[in-house]
Design a protein around this motif. Structure first.
Motif, mmCIF file in Angstrom:
data_model
loop_
_atom_site.group_PDB
_atom_site.id
_atom_site.type_symbol
_atom_site.label_atom_id
_atom_site.label_comp_id
_atom_site.label_asym_id
_atom_site.label_seq_id
_atom_site.Cartn_x
_atom_site.Cartn_y
_atom_site.Cartn_z
ATOM 1 N N GLY A 10 0.896 -1.169 -0.028
ATOM 2 C CA GLY A 10 -0.080 -0.072 0.110
ATOM 3 C C GLY A 10 0.801 1.423 0.033
ATOM 4 O O GLY A 10 0.458 2.288 0.179
ATOM 5 N N GLN A 11 2.054 1.082 -0.328
ATOM 6 C CA GLN A 11 3.043 2.323 -0.303
ATOM 7 C C GLN A 11 3.536 2.728 -1.752
ATOM 8 O O GLN A 11 4.314 3.901 -1.567
ATOM 9 C CB GLN A 11 4.406 1.888 0.563
ATOM 10 C CG GLN A 11 4.065 1.729 2.042
ATOM 11 C CD GLN A 11 5.361 1.258 2.611
ATOM 12 O OE1 GLN A 11 6.134 1.869 2.427
ATOM 13 N NE2 GLN A 11 5.410 0.131 3.462
ATOM 14 N N VAL A 12 3.053 1.951 -2.619
ATOM 15 C CA VAL A 12 3.419 2.470 -4.118
ATOM 16 C C VAL A 12 2.521 2.991 -4.809
ATOM 17 O O VAL A 12 1.287 2.383 -5.294
ATOM 18 C CB VAL A 12 4.096 1.349 -4.879
ATOM 19 C CG1 VAL A 12 4.704 1.653 -5.948
ATOM 20 C CG2 VAL A 12 5.309 0.572 -3.843
ATOM 21 N N GLN A 17 3.733 3.530 -9.935
ATOM 22 C CA GLN A 17 3.669 2.553 -10.852
ATOM 23 C C GLN A 17 3.757 2.707 -12.282
ATOM 24 O O GLN A 17 4.197 1.970 -13.031
ATOM 25 C CB GLN A 17 2.322 1.667 -10.426
ATOM 26 C CG GLN A 17 2.393 1.099 -9.011
ATOM 27 C CD GLN A 17 1.028 0.407 -8.340
ATOM 28 O OE1 GLN A 17 0.569 -0.266 -9.298
ATOM 29 N NE2 GLN A 17 0.865 0.315 -7.277
ATOM 30 N N GLU A 18 2.922 3.591 -12.479
ATOM 31 C CA GLU A 18 2.961 4.057 -13.969
ATOM 32 C C GLU A 18 4.424 4.791 -14.426
ATOM 33 O O GLU A 18 4.623 4.335 -15.609
ATOM 34 C CB GLU A 18 1.762 5.306 -14.235
ATOM 35 C CG GLU A 18 0.339 4.975 -14.142
ATOM 36 C CD GLU A 18 -0.575 6.321 -14.210
ATOM 37 O OE1 GLU A 18 -0.066 7.240 -14.575
ATOM 38 O OE2 GLU A 18 -1.832 6.059 -13.643
ATOM 39 N N THR A 42 5.721 -7.167 -8.014
ATOM 40 C CA THR A 42 4.839 -7.442 -7.015
ATOM 41 C C THR A 42 5.647 -6.580 -5.629
ATOM 42 O O THR A 42 7.036 -6.636 -5.626
ATOM 43 C CB THR A 42 4.531 -8.831 -6.335
ATOM 44 O OG1 THR A 42 3.851 -9.545 -7.397
ATOM 45 C CG2 THR A 42 3.854 -8.720 -5.064
ATOM 46 N N PHE A 43 5.234 -5.610 -5.187
ATOM 47 C CA PHE A 43 5.969 -4.956 -4.377
ATOM 48 C C PHE A 43 5.470 -5.264 -2.971
ATOM 49 O O PHE A 43 4.416 -5.856 -2.459
ATOM 50 C CB PHE A 43 5.350 -3.240 -4.409
ATOM 51 C CG PHE A 43 5.682 -2.718 -5.712
ATOM 52 C CD1 PHE A 43 7.097 -2.400 -5.941
ATOM 53 C CD2 PHE A 43 4.728 -2.384 -6.522
ATOM 54 C CE1 PHE A 43 7.375 -1.686 -7.070
ATOM 55 C CE2 PHE A 43 5.176 -1.833 -7.778
ATOM 56 C CZ PHE A 43 6.022 -1.528 -7.943
ATOM 57 N N VAL A 44 6.749 -5.648 -2.043
ATOM 58 C CA VAL A 44 6.564 -6.443 -0.889
ATOM 59 C C VAL A 44 7.280 -5.813 0.323
ATOM 60 O O VAL A 44 7.854 -4.845 0.220
ATOM 61 C CB VAL A 44 6.941 -7.994 -0.904
ATOM 62 C CG1 VAL A 44 5.925 -8.730 -1.927
ATOM 63 C CG2 VAL A 44 8.410 -8.096 -1.456
ATOM 64 N N ASP A 45 6.993 -6.341 1.570
ATOM 65 C CA ASP A 45 7.831 -5.862 2.706
ATOM 66 C C ASP A 45 9.095 -6.581 2.682
ATOM 67 O O ASP A 45 9.141 -7.686 2.052
ATOM 68 C CB ASP A 45 6.780 -5.607 3.992
ATOM 69 C CG ASP A 45 6.394 -6.828 4.482
ATOM 70 O OD1 ASP A 45 6.674 -8.079 3.954
ATOM 71 O OD2 ASP A 45 5.431 -6.707 5.259
ATOM 72 N N ASN A 46 9.856 -6.403 3.895
ATOM 73 C CA ASN A 46 11.254 -7.124 4.002
ATOM 74 C C ASN A 46 10.816 -8.383 4.569
ATOM 75 O O ASN A 46 11.528 -9.449 4.014
ATOM 76 C CB ASN A 46 12.064 -6.408 5.118
ATOM 77 C CG ASN A 46 12.878 -5.340 4.675
ATOM 78 O OD1 ASN A 46 13.067 -5.371 3.162
ATOM 79 N ND2 ASN A 46 13.356 -4.612 5.581
ATOM 80 N N VAL A 106 9.781 -2.825 -0.803
ATOM 81 C CA VAL A 106 9.897 -1.231 -0.664
ATOM 82 C C VAL A 106 10.411 -0.796 0.547
ATOM 83 O O VAL A 106 11.029 0.257 0.565
ATOM 84 C CB VAL A 106 7.990 -0.993 -0.609
ATOM 85 C CG1 VAL A 106 7.949 0.414 -0.085
ATOM 86 C CG2 VAL A 106 7.418 -1.531 -1.902
ATOM 87 N N ASP A 107 10.466 -1.778 1.830
ATOM 88 C CA ASP A 107 11.272 -1.300 2.892
ATOM 89 C C ASP A 107 12.749 -1.259 2.250
ATOM 90 O O ASP A 107 13.425 -0.161 3.147
ATOM 91 C CB ASP A 107 11.145 -2.467 3.810
ATOM 92 C CG ASP A 107 9.943 -2.559 4.548
ATOM 93 O OD1 ASP A 107 8.837 -1.673 4.441
ATOM 94 O OD2 ASP A 107 9.472 -3.999 4.936
ATOM 95 N N LYS A 108 13.432 -2.117 1.689
ATOM 96 C CA LYS A 108 14.768 -1.984 1.378
ATOM 97 C C LYS A 108 14.958 -0.675 0.129
ATOM 98 O O LYS A 108 15.992 -0.254 0.519
ATOM 99 C CB LYS A 108 15.308 -3.166 0.599
ATOM 100 C CG LYS A 108 15.481 -4.522 1.430
ATOM 101 C CD LYS A 108 16.743 -4.280 2.097
ATOM 102 C CE LYS A 108 17.356 -5.367 2.851
ATOM 103 N NZ LYS A 108 18.411 -5.078 3.654
#
Length: 164
Positions: A10-12, A17-18, A42-46, A106-108
């Motif tokens: 939910g951070q991107v 994205q575009e 796919t955007f994920v957390d650590n 996204v965290d990294k």
């Protein structure tokens, strides 16, 4: 080129994205890829990227991007199975358009943007291009491969306007 995206964090933003889709379009043109090619990000957390890294790379630590290259030549059909007139070559042609998928932490990206002193947008673009090059056969195991891949990576980012 078609890029399917999923943001599990939910951070991107949609704008980011575009921008990543446009950036990868620039990269695809640079590599002379067909506009028919498809991939997924796919955007994920650590926590999630650590699970993915362990599963696919046997490394139990979070990383910034995991690239899964799709290799249609590694798929085979059991010749003993009767597909009742089904032409498997049609299915393979459709699979051939899919080049792979990326998982980006996204965290990294936040951590590394701060560490390297550039924007989050630049880091996300870097990770997307880096992963994109991996799923298109580029690597950096040897000094020669690293020079080629990193040079191309910087060329694409600069051409798009994401300078250091």
């Amino acid at each position: 080129m078609y890029v399917e995206m999923h943001d599990e964090t939910g951070q991107v933003s949609k704008d980011m994205q575009e921008d990543i889709v446009k950036l990868l379009g620039t990269a695809a043109q640079k590599l002379n890829l067909s506009s028919e090619k498809e991939m997924m990000i796919t955007f994920v957390d650590n926590e999630k990227i650590q699970e993915i890294n362990l599963y696919y790379r046997d490394k139990d630590a979070p990383t910034d991007v995991v690239s899964l290259e799709y290799k249609p030549e590694e798929i085979s059909f059991d010749e003993d199975i009767d597909f009742e007139g089904f032409d498997a070559s049609e299915l393979m042609n459709e699979f051939d358009s899919y080049i792979g998928e990326l998982y980006i932490s996204v965290d990294k990206a936040h951590e590394q943007a701060e560490e390297y002193g550039h924007s989050f947008e630049r880091e996300m673009g870097f990770l997307a291009v880096h992963g994109f090059l991996h799923i298109n056969g580029y690597d950096h195991y040897t000094p020669e491969e690293e020079k080629e891949m990193f040079g191309l990576q910087e060329e694409i980012l600069t051409a798009y306007g994401l300078k250091r």
